[in-house]
Scaffold this motif. Structure first.
Motif, short mmCIF file in Angstrom:
data_model
loop_
_atom_site.label_atom_id
_atom_site.label_comp_id
_atom_site.label_asym_id
_atom_site.label_seq_id
_atom_site.Cartn_x
_atom_site.Cartn_y
_atom_site.Cartn_z
N LYS A 4 0.70 -1.21 0.03
CA LYS A 4 -0.12 0.09 -0.03
C LYS A 4 0.72 1.31 -0.05
O LYS A 4 0.34 2.53 -0.20
N TRP A 5 2.30 1.12 0.09
CA TRP A 5 2.94 2.07 0.43
C TRP A 5 3.36 2.94 -0.83
O TRP A 5 3.16 2.50 -1.90
N GLN A 6 3.57 4.44 -0.74
CA GLN A 6 3.72 5.22 -1.85
C GLN A 6 5.31 5.60 -1.65
O GLN A 6 5.95 5.50 -2.84
N ALA A 7 5.72 6.20 -1.01
CA ALA A 7 7.03 6.67 -0.74
C ALA A 7 7.52 6.49 0.63
O ALA A 7 6.86 6.53 1.54
N MET A 8 8.71 5.96 0.88
CA MET A 8 9.28 5.58 2.22
C MET A 8 10.74 5.92 2.24
O MET A 8 11.36 6.05 1.54
N VAL A 9 11.05 6.59 3.38
CA VAL A 9 12.50 7.11 3.77
C VAL A 9 13.07 5.88 4.23
O VAL A 9 12.93 5.44 5.29
N GLN A 10 14.36 5.32 3.72
CA GLN A 10 14.86 4.25 4.21
C GLN A 10 16.24 4.33 3.93
O GLN A 10 16.69 5.50 3.47
N THR A 11 17.18 3.25 4.28
CA THR A 11 18.58 3.25 3.76
C THR A 11 18.80 2.12 2.92
O THR A 11 18.00 1.09 2.92
N ALA A 12 19.78 2.21 1.96
CA ALA A 12 20.05 1.11 1.18
C ALA A 12 21.67 1.20 0.74
O ALA A 12 22.13 2.30 1.03
N GLY A 13 22.06 -0.01 0.78
CA GLY A 13 23.32 -0.08 0.58
C GLY A 13 24.22 -0.59 1.84
O GLY A 13 23.58 -0.65 3.02
N SER A 14 25.21 -1.44 1.67
CA SER A 14 26.26 -2.00 2.55
C SER A 14 27.49 -1.96 2.29
O SER A 14 27.87 -1.67 1.01
N TYR A 15 28.34 -2.59 3.00
CA TYR A 15 29.70 -2.73 2.49
C TYR A 15 29.99 -2.94 1.20
O TYR A 15 30.74 -2.65 0.35
N ASP A 16 29.25 -4.12 0.97
CA ASP A 16 29.33 -4.80 -0.74
C ASP A 16 27.70 -4.56 -1.12
O ASP A 16 26.99 -5.22 -0.36
N PRO A 17 27.52 -4.04 -2.23
CA PRO A 17 26.09 -3.79 -2.50
C PRO A 17 25.44 -5.13 -2.67
O PRO A 17 24.14 -5.32 -2.64
#
Lengths: 522, 300, 342
Positions: free
Chosen positions: A406-419
């Motif tokens: 149901k979501w439209q826009a979310m503030v999150q984090t993406a990425g780690s030491y190795d993608p």
């Protein structure tokens, strides 16, 4: 591994800002003091929570508890300062068969703390057990077979090539090897409460999600380590509570402080160690439903978003801006993406007019700084004529939002030491992930190719292409590469506490055997 | 409240002065005035605060409580244009105090009103009719009181989404049995009185008895109880907002302002101190007023 | 032994009848019977409310990486797919046998979890109650000695403050003053009683004060009002004065003892409502009690744990009320015989 939980909990750490002035004064050139005891505070919403116990195969909190796990089990491979891979309980590795086979050499002459031998058979037993468990924390590899080809060599055969295998070990439960004899003798339930490993410390007592008391492992393989005599982990309610506890002397270390204002405060009394970021903040857009199924709407968001004032006022300018999913602490770091659509209020207004108006529901996890971020975005977008409602969810409801689509826009984090590892780019952008708002076979192809390639510079090229593609299609803007900060009283030294460490997933794994506490210096 | 039949010997410290010694007219008026102060001061404070919360923004422009510009973030108190400063996203704190106060008063009064009407009604019915009706109603009230309102509030906030209306529902769960018990006890006490018996003997219909005899007599007790109850409800609303179950951000509520402020207590204490002070003074005034009225009306 | 019409029953029957028929026992018996529907009502209500929440534990446990098939599998395993009544019946049946089920987010039996955490909360609440009652009695007695005197006015002011301050406002103030500034008590953490009694008390003092101060305020006012009224209105007090009994003695031996009844009832009533206060205070001080996991469990949709906590608190509330009621009936002879007419 509970990547889901981590990823979403990561947003909570996301608010971490590190003060750019790491207080000087820890003279690491002096020989570390031996002895002493250290109390480490962990936030009860993340690392300070281990309701299912500390067995790698069943700990539903997975890598969130990496500090405790590392202290008890040590690791096969450790990620050290400047991204150097440190062989701990494993001594080396080799890729073969086009990246489908990985051979790992196990350190010889090591014993678990119950006296039983630590060997390839034990490692194989653990990996098989991890893969077979029903825990969400289990490793994500597609394993064909894992065998002990010699008492000190383990061979892992995969169904598909995986160039990121070793990097993926860092946030995988397979990095922590439990004593098979102890599991069988005590039974799984009892073992989870009083685990036995071959790491620098032994469990003395364990009150789940509250207090974990450890003491030095007298038979630890590395002579002269650990420096500390005892190590205690305590759960604490939040950054302010931890700060007050440190001031009151109820602890000496707090991991992963996320409140920018407190970091400034803390720098006056304690050592604030900023880590090297590996996980940028990103704004996810759900391209599968309106309004963001329309590319113009996504473009309007890019044009209406100006992260610079947010970085300045909420995060005190502590992080580098970034346009992709890589951070300075990880591999393949690329801060700028060619052709990245930048802030352009006039363009945003005109796009909104063309769309005939735009209404967005912006969500994030229930965390103060994350909330502040969404409020600031709301104000900015409203200037472009976008109507915004904001919501913040506790973890379970956040998951429900994603799985309910149901979501439209979310503030999150993406990425780690190795993608390709942990809460990497696939987590947020691959069509297979329920946490992704993107279903694009071309992007999937790029990410899969990058993961399968063994040669690192080639992998990085694929990731650069992926970041460019994401920007081209307006799949979601990135803000800045944040990194958590660890707070320690003066006199505490060690990787992650007086030296920066790259974050494995959001937060670094502190190498407890190298931590020392010189009370006289505090 | 009758005076004792004779004055005991010994120090006159066990009885109130009005009873033991005759008063001159001037001292009596002075006492009336001090008694009045007990009512007027808290009442005045309450009117001032509530009035400010609801009316000030209408007559004098204040910045909006939400949607502040991030360029104005973190200003200290007494900054130009921001009497109490701004919070981390640039919202004006003074404005947030006013709008947050609206929430406190709205929730406090609504829940109390609902409690009075529904709880009072059921309490009186239970007390007056007795028997099975009493037993059933009492058991229902017992269940409602034993049920933790917190769990309900959490469930409502999660299931239906947090909002002011849902907070009111959740807290009514707690307010209704509280008033109900008091109403029932008061009715029971009243029932035994002779004038009630007289009314029944005279053939007055039941509803009339309730309306003309019971209600007016229990009103003072219910009113003072409710007034003190408003303070409790306001603190509870603060608790719910503190836990994130109340008014959703970015809309302000004193409770959520306190919760958020506590997370940066060491660096910006005014974010906690200001809403805490307002909360404290408001509840204190309500309590003082309730107490003074209770004295005035001779309620136990 | 039956009593035929006109024949007087024997002595033993008469005694038995009088015992059972005595108003005190009748009241007690009625009270006990009333408890059962209340307990049932609370547990049922909780079950309904928890089931209203969106999302379920299986999805939450498995997270996003799970396929719908896996989620369904876990749901079956956890009996989450069965109809409402079946699930409730299972749970209630288990409850009656003393089995509260297993936590959905860790696999530990609920009884184990509660067994570990309940003593912490119980000790905290006991500490708060005892301290607040003791201080309330002390202050109330001082106040009632001279109504409207200095002592009275000060104690009324203090208790008025206590009534108006919220625990979540008081706690950080206490931490700042007593943990950081003077360092007498820890800011966080709990030391078990068996490990170190002194540290145990120290670690519970600030949390107990946060919870107890408002309670102390309420009790002080109640006691003081009750005592003063007794001293002024009750005939037996006046008689005692006339006989020359010293005022302190009257105050403590007579007025206070009688006023304590009202207090006991109130304490009983209060107990269950404190679940909310505990849910706020325990996380602030990192105490491993039931309040701390209550909210987390609700967020995790960990129904068995929430139900377990609610049931425990409901039982305690109801039991406390019952005890208070019975105590009242047993100790006050007037009530016993007045109640006979009810």
């Amino acid at each position: 591994m509970r990547t889901v939980c981590l990823g979403l909990a990561a947003i909570v750490i996301a608010a971490c800002s590190s003060s750019s002035s790491s207080t000087p004064g820890n003279n690491t050139s002096a020989a570390p003091a031996s002895g002493g005891s250290l109390t480490v505070l962990e936030w009860s919403g993340f690392a300070g929570d281990w309701p299912a116990g500390l067995d790698p195969a069943t700990n539903t909190n997975g890598a969130a508890d990496q500090s405790q796990m590392d202290a008890i089990y040590g690791e096969l491979f450790e990620l050290g300062p400047r991204g150097v891979i440190i062989p701990d309980l494993a001594t080396g590795y080799a890729f073969s068969n086009g990246g489908k086979t990985i051979t790992i050499d196990i350190r010889q002459g090591v014993k678990f703390t119950d006296g039983t031998p630590f060997n390839a058979a034990a490692v194989v037993w653990n990996i098989k057990r991890d893969l077979a468990s029903s825990c969400t924390c289990k490793p994500v590899w597609l394993v064909k077979s894992v065998t002990a080809t010699s008492p000190s060599t383990v061979q892992v055969n995969l169904l598909v090539p995986d160039g990121a295998f070793i990097n993926q070990i860092f946030d995988s439960t397979a990095d922590w090897i439990a004593s098979p004899a102890a599991v069988q003798k005590m039974g799984e339930k009892a073992f989870a409460l009083k685990p036995v490993g071959a790491g620098p410390f032994v469990v003395v007592s364990d009150t789940p999600s509250s207090v974990l008391v450890l003491k030095k492992n007298p038979g630890y393989w590395q002579k002269g380590r650990p420096y500390l005599d005892s190590l205690t982990f305590k759960a604490v309610g939040g950054d302010e509570a931890a700060y007050e506890a440190l001031l009151a002397g109820n602890g000496q270390v707090y991991e992963d402080m996320s409140t920018p204002a407190l970091l400034k405060q803390a720098a006056q009394h304690f050592n604030v160690e900023n880590q090297l970021s590996t996980s940028p903040y990103d704004l996810q857009l759900n391209t599968l439903t309106p309004p963001f199924s329309n590319v113009k709407a996504r473009q309007a968001i890019y044009a209406a978003t100006n992260f610079a004032p947010i970085l300045q006022h909420i995060f005190s300018n502590l992080y580098p801006m970034t346009e992709g999913f890589t951070g300075p602490g990880g591999i393949c770091y690329q801060p700028t993406v060619p052709g990245y659509p930048s802030y352009n209020l006039a363009l945003a207004k005109s796009l909104v007019r063309q769309l005939g108006g735009l209404t967005v529901n912006l969500g994030t996890i229930q965390n103060l700084v994350a909330q502040y971020t969404t409020e600031a975005l709301q104000t900015e977008w409203q200037q472009a004529g976008i109507k915004v409602t904001i919501s913040s969810y506790p973890l379970a409801s956040l998951i429900a939002q994603f799985t309910g689509k149901k979501w439209q826009a979310m503030v999150q984090t993406a990425g780690s030491y190795d993608p390709a590892a942990g809460v990497g780019v696939g987590f947020r952008f691959s069509s297979l992930s329920p946490f992704s708002g993107v279903h694009d076979p071309h992007l999937d192809g790029l990410l899969n190719q990058a993961a399968a390639t063994v040669d690192q510079s080639q992998r990085c090229q694929f990731y650069n292409q992926a970041a460019q593609y994401i920007a081209q299609k307006y799949y979601g803007p990135f803000y800045f590469a944040f990194a958590p900060a660890n707070i320690a009283v003066r006199g505490v030294t060690g990787p992650g506490l007086s030296q920066p460490l790259p974050a494995v997933v959001v937060t670094p794994t502190i190498l407890w055997e190298d931590v020392s506490y010189n009370k006289a210096a505090s | 409240m009758s005076a004792p039949l004779f004055r005991p010997a010994g120090p006159q410290t066990l009885l109130p002065p009005e009873v033991t010694a005759p008063k001159r007219a001037r001292t009596r008026r002075a006492e009336n005035w001090t008694h009045d102060l007990k009512i007027t001061i808290p009442l005045g404070l309450l009117i001032l605060i509530a009035g400010a919360c609801f009316l000030w923004p209408l007559v004098y422009p204040v910045p909006k409580p939400t949607g502040g510009s991030i360029l104005d973030a973190g200003l200290p108190p007494f900054s130009p244009g921001h009497l109490f400063g701004t919070d981390a996203v640039g919202n004006d704190i003074f404005s947030r105090i006013l709008y947050g106060g609206r929430v406190s008063f709205e929730v406090g009064v609504s829940v109390t009103a609902i409690g009075l009407v529904i709880g009072g009604l059921f309490g009186v019915i239970a007390g007056y009719l007795g028997g099975i009706t009493d037993a059933v109603i009492s058991r229902v009230l017992d269940v409602l009181i034993a049920f933790p309102a917190l769990v309900l509030a959490l469930a409502i906030a999660e299931g239906l989404g947090p909002s002011e209306l849902h907070v009111i529902w959740a807290l009514s769960f707690f307010g209704i049995p509280a008033v109900g018990r008091v109403a029932r006890a008061a009715t029971l006490a009243l029932r035994e009185q002779t004038f009630m018996l007289a009314a029944r003997l005279a053939g007055t219909p039941r509803w009339r008895v309730v309306l003309r005899h019971i209600l007016p007599n229990i009103m003072p007790q219910l009113m003072t109880f409710s007034l003190l109850g408003i303070g409790v409800i306001i603190i509870l609303e603060g608790a719910l907002s503190y836990l994130g179950l109340g008014i959703p951000p970015p809309n302000p509520s004193w409770g959520s302002m306190i919760a958020n402020g506590q997370q940066t207590l060491s660096s910006q204490p005014e974010l906690v101190l200001i809403p805490s002070a307002f909360l404290f003074v408001t509840v204190l005034s309500l309590n003082l007023l309730g107490d003074a009225l209770r004295e005035r009306w001779g309620v136990r | 032994m039956t009593a035929e019409a006109g024949v007087r029953p024997g002595a033993r029957t008469q005694f038995a009848r009088r015992a059972v028929g005595s108003p005190g026992v009748r009241v007690a018996g009625r009270r006990l019977l009333a408890v059962i529907p209340v307990l049932w009502g609370v547990t049922f209500l909780t079950f309904i409310v928890m089931n209203m929440l969106p999302g379920d534990a299986a999805q939450e446990l498995l997270g996003a990486n799970a396929t719908p098939a896996e989620v369904h599998q876990l749901e079956i395993q956890l009996h989450l797919n069965e109809p409402f009544w079946v699930r409730y019946g299972n749970w209630f049946g288990g409850l009656l046998k003393g089995d509260l089920g297993t936590s959905l987010s860790g696999g530990q039996p609920v009884t184990t979890i509660l067994g570990q955490r309940l003593p912490v909360t119980a000790e905290l609440l006991l500490y708060a109650f005892v301290a607040s009652v003791v201080f309330a009695v002390g202050l109330a007695v001082l106040a009632a000695r001279r109504p409207n005197g200095i002592g009275d006015r000060i104690s009324m002011a203090v208790s008025m403050m206590g009534l108006s301050i919220a625990p979540y406002v008081l706690a950080p103030v206490l931490v700042y003053l007593f943990a950081i500034k003077v360092g007498w008590f820890p800011a966080i953490g709990y030391t078990p009683l068996t490990q170190n009694p002194v540290e145990n008390i120290k670690s519970l003092t600030l949390p107990a004060a946060s919870i107890g101060f408002p309670l102390f305020a309420v009790y002080t006012r109640l006691l003081r009002a009750d005592i003063v009224e007794q001293m002024q209105r009750e005939d037996y007090i006046v008689t005692a004065r006339a006989k020359g009994v010293p005022p302190w003695r009257i105050l403590i031996r007579h007025a206070l003892r009688n006023s304590l009844f009202g207090l006991i009832t109130l304490v009983g009533l209060n107990f269950g409502t404190l679940i909310g206060a505990v849910a706020i205070i325990e996380p602030i001080f990192s105490l491993p009690g039931v309040g701390a996991i209550l909210i987390e469990s609700i967020n995790n949709r960990d129904l068995p744990v929430v139900e377990g906590i609610v049931v425990i608190f409901a039982v305690i509330t109801v039991a406390a009320n019952l005890l208070a009621d019975l105590l009242y009936v047993a100790l006050d002879p007037r009530i016993r015989y007045e109640r006979a007419a009810v």
